[in-house]
Design a protein around this motif. Structure first.
Motif, PDB file in Angstrom:
ATOM      1  N   SER A   1      -2.343  14.864  28.338  1.00 37.80           N
ATOM      2  CA  SER A   1      -3.580  14.149  28.620  1.00 37.80           C
ATOM      3  C   SER A   1      -3.382  12.833  29.366  1.00 37.80           C
ATOM      4  CB  SER A   1      -4.399  13.921  27.344  1.00 37.80           C
ATOM      5  OG  SER A   1      -3.642  13.273  26.377  1.00 37.80           O
ATOM      6  N   THR A   2      -2.395  12.019  28.996  1.00 33.79           N
ATOM      7  CA  THR A   2      -2.348  10.708  29.634  1.00 33.79           C
ATOM      8  C   THR A   2      -0.973  10.219  30.061  1.00 33.79           C
ATOM      9  OG1 THR A   2      -2.326   9.778  27.424  1.00 33.79           O
ATOM     10  CG2 THR A   2      -4.421   9.724  28.585  1.00 33.79           C
ATOM     11  N   TRP A   3       0.108  10.691  29.483  1.00 39.45           N
ATOM     12  CA  TRP A   3       1.385  10.009  29.662  1.00 39.45           C
ATOM     13  C   TRP A   3       2.001  10.213  31.044  1.00 39.45           C
ATOM     14  CZ3 TRP A   3       6.755  11.628  29.595  1.00 39.45           C
ATOM     15  CH2 TRP A   3       7.646  10.536  29.583  1.00 39.45           C
ATOM     16  N   LEU A   4       2.374   9.141  31.657  1.00 42.85           N
ATOM     17  CA  LEU A   4       3.173   9.042  32.877  1.00 42.85           C
ATOM     18  C   LEU A   4       2.576   9.767  34.083  1.00 42.85           C
ATOM     19  CD1 LEU A   4       5.668   7.494  33.623  1.00 42.85           C
ATOM     20  CD2 LEU A   4       7.042   9.515  33.167  1.00 42.85           C
ATOM     21  N   SER A   5       2.680  11.071  34.141  1.00 43.20           N
ATOM     22  CA  SER A   5       2.171  11.788  35.298  1.00 43.20           C
ATOM     23  C   SER A   5       1.578  13.116  34.823  1.00 43.20           C
ATOM     24  CB  SER A   5       3.328  12.034  36.285  1.00 43.20           C
ATOM     25  OG  SER A   5       2.822  12.484  37.514  1.00 43.20           O
TER      26      SER A   5
END
Lengths: 260, 752, 177
Positions: free
Chosen positions: B217-221
């Motif tokens: 959902s959100t982390w890094l890429s």
């Protein structure tokens, strides 16, 4: 007189029997690999953006009136710490033997020559019959004429209608994109190529869990995936003959190997 | 017929006739207008879409996009199919970024505050730029006290801002965002000498061990990594990859894992090291310095680690062996690990685990990226460039003027840091943001900038994909409101300042600056120069493709080494600390970015508000996740409002009963609770950052989100949580069908 | 009619309703047939007879996109001025045009052929199918002020689709989505 009535009744019945096409021109099919889907929800927003779905607000959401054509269902099994979570994107299954088509009193929903379950907004009178008959809960009703706060309306897709109050709507497999592909294919005097049509959800799916194509073409990617031994269809026991094929998720049964 | 009846019929007839006429007229209103172009734009056919390439700015991944434009209006945004990061895909937030462009609550033109604490009034651009130049001219030549705050920019806007600050003789350029991966950068520098965040090759790995990295959902890429995840599971080469997730609160990635390991919060680094110990002591490690590693890791024996981490000893050993035996395997450490007070050491531990298992610098493991940073740009110095430093300078009165662009510390910095109080001491704040966020609302002058769909720009993706990815952003539509590009505003301000500053920033437009900078890149970079005979051709091709990247199939291999002596001093000595006494505050607090709102920036987009959260299905509001057993003990049920207190603050939220969380932990998404930010975000839910203490990682300066304990009491406040889910149980309907891994292995593969 | 009691009242009400409904229908049709603006006045008295008739300018010289897009396209003001910067500049109608050009305003033409939003009509496909513009738009070359000769009702569309045996020409989703 009786003869005429009988003939009308027969015609009526003919039309009501799904599968009134011996062979479809195309048989648009979606394959969803549940082992790749991670439930991120990109498809949900992509669909909203493509299909002019209105935003209804918190209060209407509470009443179950959100107008999303695709949703991701999540099921949870077990208790802490042995939790199993499963995701499944569900959109209109475009059943070839669709319960909704049998119900509609004004023929606003029917099956067309491409194997699509059609919803005609300008014919719909909002009896809600189709939504009641649908076992997949994918039909959405416009309880009001929803407004877009200006200038959000500038984003509206001119390729399809903005629905008004009293109309049932649902996933169309992005018929407007199929039409663009058909238009281009016709210009170039050819058939539509595999992978040329991508509904908004398929186009954006980051994991590549969604694949779309023509099941009539035995070499298309959906045809190949449809032969996968993991294949199943949703609530198949209802004999609705859906055009969406799911591939089973690979998952250990029972509690996860917690200790050792 | 009676005369009377006749008249009645006549009346009804006339009435009907008139009504029919009027209705007919009304239903078919005349005078719909057909407005032609005055002068037609080039290459535009009405009714046929044009696509313009750009870069997404909803997070820091740097996904390449294409925007569908019809008759001058942006209709849809999609991933750029040529782009190596996005690969034609886009996440929910990227898809929704169109609503930022057409947001009804955008700042529609320049504004200035009438008096301190008063309202804003609309002004012209000339007037606005004059106020800006006037205030900048008042600054001291030697110690200007001019501060700049932007998000972590990577493209040429960064180098322009840096040049602007240098021209004014000010070193104080700060880059801040809540999730800016400072810990990841620091950990990779310290332990592996990697100056860039490496590419985590999920696609080709066969065993992925995630320590709180919610890449789904959100982390890094997220887009690139989700693409890799899909290929890891199915459709890739060879065996299906396995995913094990270690985190106290099951994230979306954890929900997709084959195995979820709810370790005690703050001990993930120790868990990683105990696995590393098992790998080394079992002889899986191939390096020559096995002895050194064994002694460094001796403190983290699985037997002791089991007590600290609340994960069984056998389980640690089993996962460690599987991690070492499966080739290639990959461990990633994400937001959850990085958000502790000792975040850097936790991530160093993850690197150590990767190293001892032999995953460094290989396909399917950690692939180093080459330095791709722009010349003249400034990378934040982890030691000095911290938001806490900026706020301290402000509260001590050293900040004479602050220019803030598209970052919102008043919302994203913990309340305990008192960003509001510090900023109020600054005599002159200019905001270049497009939206009335909390920080912009505290400004004295607002010069609203374009959104990325209206502006020029570029981005250098970090992490890249083993080869550098340079993304170009061109305006897809003409400005919707009376705004200017951020680069153009700075150049205009420099012109207004005159003298030395104007001489050093001589470009008329940011577009010209960008083009000239790319000309320099083209000259220096041999691969770029060989891709096109002339710069003009290179430029037009770059605009068309949405950037430049090498067509290399295989990422460049480079040896990466983690040494026992180098990493040793940075390993976690003990579990991360949590503020608050365990008796008074019985629960660990775990915060995570909302899947749609990220650090809060997506909360003003109605599409994201109405998209159900993947794990809870909640829309239009916040919630607190509590284990059902814990909730039973507290006497609260789903939807009840509770008061959550930490030693640093309090929020009130409705309860969501979440089975995927440790009973001693509660979790909340960040993103709601805006006090400004437009009609869709304002006054909705609470901001859990109100409870976060003013702590940061000592090495990197990243804010330690997960560093407090909380207590929960029932609240009589009313509030409503709306969720879209019906039942969370399948009730025997076999909706999501599964096959066991064993069964799957037996299935014929050639049928596919 | 002289009956009294409930039956009589019902009869009377029914006949009132019938008369009202018939009158309503007639009024609706009269409006549609004679007052619906088939030949609306335009901001400039542009004559297709002079352009397409006397001077034999091909339709697609001005309606540029008819074979490329769903819309045929109204000529942009620059295109009008391309000729009228020198031709007949003294005519009062051309001076109106020049005034729009001076003010940098587009000419607000009144739509003659207006389809509802839920109808998708692509010019391109009809042109590519070999239809003449006149088939739907009538003999424009003889019209001084443009007038709508076709009803543009669904029945009118379908009669042609049926007659020409258009592939999928009777499928709802061909025109309505």
């Amino acid at each position: 007189m009786e003869g005429i009535l009988k003939r009308i009744a027969e015609k009526f019945r003919d039309y009501r029997v799904p599968g009134y096409y011996k062979k479809f021109d195309y048989r648009w099919t979606m394959v969803v690999d549940l082992d790749m889907c991670n439930g991120c929800g990109a498809c949900v927003v992509a669909c909203r953006a493509e299909n002019n779905s209105a935003t209804v607000g918190k209060e209407e959401c509470r009443k179950g009136r959100a107008l999303n054509w695709i949703r991701i269902e999540r099921y949870v099994e077990g208790e802490y710490p042995d939790i199993k979570v499963k995701f499944i994107p569900i959109m209109c299954q475009n059943c070839s033997s669709a319960p909704c088509e049998i119900g509609c009193p004004v023929y606003a929903t029917y099956h067309n020559q491409d194997g699509l379950n059609v919803q005609v907004y300008n014919r719909c009178v909002g009896t809600f019959t189709c939504a009641t008959y649908c076992p997949y809960d994918v039909r959405r009703f416009n309880w009001f004429t929803y407004k877009w706060d200006k200038p959000l309306d500038e984003q509206l897709n001119p390729d399809l209608t903005v629905r008004e109050m009293g109309v049932m709507e649902k996933c169309t497999f992005c018929i407007q994109r199929i039409r663009v592909a058909k238009d281009r294919a016709k210009d170039e005097k050819r058939e539509i190529k595999d992978g040329e049509v991508k509904p908004a959800c398929v186009q954006t799916c980051p994991t590549g869990a969604l694949v779309f194509g023509d099941l009539n073409d035995p070499e298309s990617s959906v045809s190949r995936m449809a032969r996968n031994p993991r294949r199943y269809r949703l609530l198949e026991e209802l004999n609705t003959d859906p055009s969406v094929i799911y591939l089973k998720r690979v998952m250990a049964e029972g509690p996860s190997e917690r200790e050792g | 017929m009676k005369r009377r009846d006749f008249l009645k019929y006549l009346g009804i007839g006339a009435g009907g006739l008139g009504a029919g006429f009027v209705l007919g007229k009304a239903s078919n209103p005349p005078g719909a207008k057909l407005i032609p172009y005055l002068i037609p734009p080039e290459d535009v056919i009405p009714g046929v879409a044009n696509w313009y390439a750009g870069v997404c700015t909803q997070c820091n991944a740097g996904c390449g996009t294409i925007v569908r434009v019809m008759e001058g209006r942006a209709k849809k945004i999609e991933g750029n199919p040529l782009h190596p990061v996005s690969r034609g895909k886009l996440c929910a937030r990227g898809q929704a970024s169109l609503q930022a462009l057409y947001n009804p609550d955008r700042i529609k033109g320049p504004m200035r505050r009438i008096s301190k604490g008063g309202d804003f009034t609309g002004i012209s651009w000339e007037e606005g730029l004059e106020i800006l130049s006037g205030n900048l001219a008042k600054l001291d030549k030697d110690a200007p006290g001019l501060y700049m705050l932007t998000p972590p920019l990577r493209g040429h806007l960064n180098s322009l801002v840096n040049g602007f600050m240098a021209a004014f003789g000010s070193p104080d350029y700060f880059q801040y965002e809540l999730f800016q991966h400072r810990n990841l950068i620091a950990a990779n520098r310290l332990s592996a000498s990697l100056s860039e965040i490496p590419y985590y090759d999920i696609e080709n790995t066969k065993f992925l061990l995630s320590f709180g990295a919610d890449f789904s959902s959100t982390w890094l890429s997220p887009v690139n990594m989700s693409y890799g995840y899909g290929r890891m599971r199915q459709g890739g080469q060879g065996k299906r990859g396995r995913l094990v997730s270690v985190e106290p609160r099951m994230s979306l990635t954890g929900a997709n894992a084959d195995e979820w390991v709810p370790a005690r919060p703050g001990t993930e680094g120790i868990l990683a090291l105990s696995m590393a110990y098992e790998i080394v002591s079992q002889g899986y490690y191939r390096g020559a310095d096995g002895g050194a590693w064994k002694s460094v890791l001796a403190r983290y024996r699985p037997a002791e680690a089991a007590k600290i981490t609340d994960v069984g000893e056998e389980r640690i050993k089993r996962i460690a062996r599987e991690f070492a035996e499966t080739r290639p395997s990959l461990a990633i450490g994400g937001e959850c690990v990085a958000s502790y007070e000792n975040g850097v050491s936790g991530l160093v531990a993850v690197n150590v685990l990767n190293h001892v298992a032999g995953n460094m610098g290989i396909k399917g493991g950690v692939v180093p990226n080459s330095e791709g940073f722009v010349e003249g740009a400034r990378r934040p110095d982890l030691k000095t460039d911290r938001i806490s430093t900026l706020l301290k300078s402000a509260s001590e009165g050293r900040v004479k003027a602050l220019i803030v662009y598209n970052t919102n510390p008043l919302f994203t910095a913990p309340k305990a840091l008192d960003a509001g109080g510090s900023l109020s001491k600054i005599p002159f704040i200019v905001s270049l943001s497009s939206f009335m966020d909390s920080t912009t609302a505290a400004a004295d002058l607002i010069l609203p900038s374009h959104t990325s769909l209206e502006d020029w720009g570029d981005d250098f993706a970090e992490p890249a994909v083993g080869t550098p990815v340079y993304t170009m952003n061109q305006p897809a539509v003409s400005p919707v409101f009376d705004t200017k590009g951020a680069g153009d505003i700075l150049l205009a301000a420099a012109r207004g300042a005159g003298g030395r500053v104007a001489d050093r920033l001589k470009w008329n437009t940011f577009e010209a600056y960008l083009r000239e900078s790319w000309q320099g890149l083209y000259k220096r970079n041999r691969a770029m120069a060989s891709s096109a005979p002339t710069f003009d051709e290179f430029w037009s091709r770059t605009l068309q493709n949405g950037g430049w990247w090498q067509e290399a199939e295989e990422p460049r291999k480079r040896a990466v080494y983690v040494s026992a002596s180098g990493a040793g001093p940075h390993l976690p000595q003990s579990p991360s600390r949590f503020e608050g006494d365990e008796k008074e505050y019985p629960f660990y607090l775990v915060l995570y970015p909302h899947a749609g709102h990220f650090d809060g920036r997506g909360a003003n987009l109605p599409w994201l508000q109405e998209t159900p959260d993947p794990m809870t299905s909640v829309v239009w509001g916040g919630w607190i996740e509590i284990n059902p057993k814990t909730a039973g003990g507290l006497g609260v049920k789903e939807g009840d409002m509770v008061t959550v207190d930490s030693p640093s603050g309090r929020v009130q939220l409705p309860v969501y009963l979440y089975p995927g969380i440790r009973p001693d932990t509660v979790a909340m998404p960040i993103g709601q609770g805006h006090t400004e930010y437009g009609r869709y975000a304002k006054g909705r839910g609470s901001n859990p950052l109100d409870m976060v203490p003013a702590k940061e990682d000592g090495i990197s300066g990243e804010i330690a989100l997960n560093s407090t304990r909380v207590k929960i009491t029932t609240s009589d406040m009313s509030g409503e949580m709306v969720k879209m889910e019906g039942s969370t149980k399948e009730l025997g309907r076999e909706i999501v069908q599964t096959v066991s891994p064993e069964e799957f292995e037996k299935m014929p593969k050639d049928a596919v | 009619m002289n009956e009294t009691g409930p039956i009589g009242i019902i009869k009377k009400l029914v006949s009132f309703a019938v008369v009202g409904a018939v009158a309503f229908f007639v009024g609706y049709r009269i409006q549609g047939r004679y007052f619906s603006g088939r030949t609306p006045a335009q901001p400039i008295e542009f004559s297709h007879r002079i352009h397409a008739g006397d001077n034999k300018i091909p339709c697609m010289y001005c309606h540029l996109y008819a074979d490329k897009s769903r819309v045929a396209g109204v000529p942009n003001v620059k295109r009008c001025m391309g000729c009228h910067a020198v031709i007949k500049t003294q005519s009062p109608e051309i001076q109106k045009l020049a005034a729009y050009w001076e003010k940098k305003e587009p000419v607000p033409w009144v739509k003659v052929h207006n389809l509802p939003d839920h109808v998708y009509f692509p010019h391109k496909r009809h042109i590519k199918a070999g239809l003449e513009c006149q088939q739907c738009h009538g003999d424009v070359a003889s019209m001084k002020r443009i007038t709508r000769v076709s009803s543009l009702t669904m029945g009118w569309c379908l009669s042609c689709h049926t007659k020409r045996n258009v592939k999928n020409g009777r499928d709802c989703w061909t025109c309505h989505i």
